[in-house]
Write a protein that holds these residues in place. Structure first.
Motif, PDB file in Angstrom:
ATOM      1  N   ASP A  16       0.843  -1.185   0.000  1.00 11.73           N
ATOM      2  CA  ASP A  16       0.000   0.000   0.000  1.00 11.73           C
ATOM      3  C   ASP A  16       0.884   1.242   0.000  1.00 11.73           C
ATOM      4  O   ASP A  16       1.255   1.754   1.053  1.00 11.73           O
ATOM      5  N   LEU A  17       1.221   1.714  -1.193  1.00 12.42           N
ATOM      6  CA  LEU A  17       2.122   2.857  -1.297  1.00 12.42           C
ATOM      7  C   LEU A  17       1.454   4.166  -0.894  1.00 12.42           C
ATOM      8  O   LEU A  17       2.138   5.160  -0.666  1.00 12.42           O
ATOM      9  N   THR A  18       0.135   4.163  -0.780  1.00 10.94           N
ATOM     10  CA  THR A  18      -0.540   5.366  -0.302  1.00 10.94           C
ATOM     11  C   THR A  18      -0.279   5.566   1.192  1.00 10.94           C
ATOM     12  O   THR A  18      -0.379   6.679   1.700  1.00 10.94           O
ATOM     13  N   ALA A  19       0.074   4.504   1.898  1.00 13.94           N
ATOM     14  CA  ALA A  19       0.384   4.601   3.324  1.00 13.94           C
ATOM     15  C   ALA A  19       1.815   5.079   3.557  1.00 13.94           C
ATOM     16  O   ALA A  19       2.151   5.543   4.646  1.00 13.94           O
ATOM     17  N   LEU A  20       2.648   4.969   2.558  1.00 18.90           N
ATOM     18  CA  LEU A  20       4.063   5.328   2.697  1.00 18.90           C
ATOM     19  C   LEU A  20       4.262   6.771   3.153  1.00 18.90           C
ATOM     20  O   LEU A  20       5.028   7.007   4.092  1.00 18.90           O
ATOM     21  N   PRO A  21       3.589   7.760   2.551  1.00 16.87           N
ATOM     22  CA  PRO A  21       3.801   9.144   3.018  1.00 16.87           C
ATOM     23  C   PRO A  21       3.452   9.360   4.492  1.00 16.87           C
ATOM     24  O   PRO A  21       4.143  10.094   5.189  1.00 16.87           O
ATOM     25  N   SER A  22       2.397   8.697   4.975  1.00 17.12           N
ATOM     26  CA  SER A  22       2.026   8.875   6.380  1.00 17.12           C
ATOM     27  C   SER A  22       3.073   8.278   7.320  1.00 17.12           C
ATOM     28  O   SER A  22       3.262   8.763   8.429  1.00 17.12           O
ATOM     29  N   VAL A  23       3.770   7.242   6.877  1.00 15.75           N
ATOM     30  CA  VAL A  23       4.845   6.665   7.686  1.00 15.75           C
ATOM     31  C   VAL A  23       6.076   7.562   7.615  1.00 15.75           C
ATOM     32  O   VAL A  23       6.719   7.836   8.628  1.00 15.75           O
ATOM     33  N   LEU A  24       6.381   8.061   6.421  1.00 18.46           N
ATOM     34  CA  LEU A  24       7.584   8.875   6.247  1.00 18.46           C
ATOM     35  C   LEU A  24       7.476  10.247   6.904  1.00 18.46           C
ATOM     36  O   LEU A  24       8.477  10.795   7.355  1.00 18.46           O
ATOM     37  N   VAL A  25       6.273  10.792   6.984  1.00 17.24           N
ATOM     38  CA  VAL A  25       6.102  12.119   7.585  1.00 17.24           C
ATOM     39  C   VAL A  25       6.455  12.113   9.071  1.00 17.24           C
ATOM     40  O   VAL A  25       6.803  13.146   9.631  1.00 17.24           O
ATOM     41  N   GLU A  26       6.425  10.945   9.678  1.00 17.34           N
ATOM     42  CA  GLU A  26       6.788  10.815  11.090  1.00 17.34           C
ATOM     43  C   GLU A  26       8.297  10.827  11.290  1.00 17.34           C
ATOM     44  O   GLU A  26       8.776  10.953  12.411  1.00 17.34           O
ATOM     45  N   GLN A  27       9.054  10.695  10.190  1.00 17.53           N
ATOM     46  CA  GLN A  27      10.508  10.637  10.255  1.00 17.53           C
ATOM     47  C   GLN A  27      11.098  12.025   9.988  1.00 17.53           C
ATOM     48  O   GLN A  27      10.462  12.881   9.399  1.00 17.53           O
ATOM     49  N   SER A  28      12.344  12.209  10.396  1.00 20.62           N
ATOM     50  CA  SER A  28      13.038  13.429  10.003  1.00 20.62           C
ATOM     51  C   SER A  28      13.288  13.349   8.494  1.00 20.62           C
ATOM     52  O   SER A  28      13.229  12.263   7.901  1.00 20.62           O
ATOM     53  N   GLU A  29      13.544  14.465   7.874  1.00 20.34           N
ATOM     54  CA  GLU A  29      13.785  14.471   6.430  1.00 20.34           C
ATOM     55  C   GLU A  29      14.961  13.570   6.075  1.00 20.34           C
ATOM     56  O   GLU A  29      14.900  12.796   5.124  1.00 20.34           O
TER      57      GLU A  29
END
Length: 106
Positions: A44-57
């Motif tokens: 589910d690549l649509t979930a990827l941004p929500s996981v990555l936004v929790e990380q530092s850049e």
């Protein structure tokens, strides 16, 4: 990559490669384990941004680089470098916003 590979190895094959890539990322880079564990079970690549936004850049970029590189290397071990390069040629092209290397000099 999904679009390029699904006709060749099927949707389940692409998902399996993706999941294996996540597993290898976590085992090779323990700092990515938490990020990998948060990824949904399928692809589910649509979930990827929500996981990555929790990380530092920095961590998000590192995760993306490691995941894509691992996926590419895993695919290469399965079907060979030549076929992998041909199948993913359009995926790895630099975007139009990238500065060509000859323009990077001071």
């Amino acid at each position: 990559m999904d679009t390029a590979l699904t006709p060749i190895i099927g949707q389940q094959g692409v998902v399996a490669l993706y999941r294996r890539s996540l597993h290898l990322c976590a085992s090779t880079h323990p700092s990515l384990t938490r990020t990998c564990d948060k990824m949904p079970a399928g692809m589910d690549l649509t979930a990827l941004p929500s996981v990555l936004v929790e990380q530092s850049e920095t961590n998000a970029l590192f995760f993306g680089e490691v995941l894509l590189t691992t996926f590419y290397e895993l695919l290469t071990t399965l079907i060979g470098p030549s076929l992998t390069a041909r199948l993913l040629r359009d995926v790895w092209k630099p975007s139009l916003s990238d500065t060509p290397s000859q323009e990077n000099s001071p």
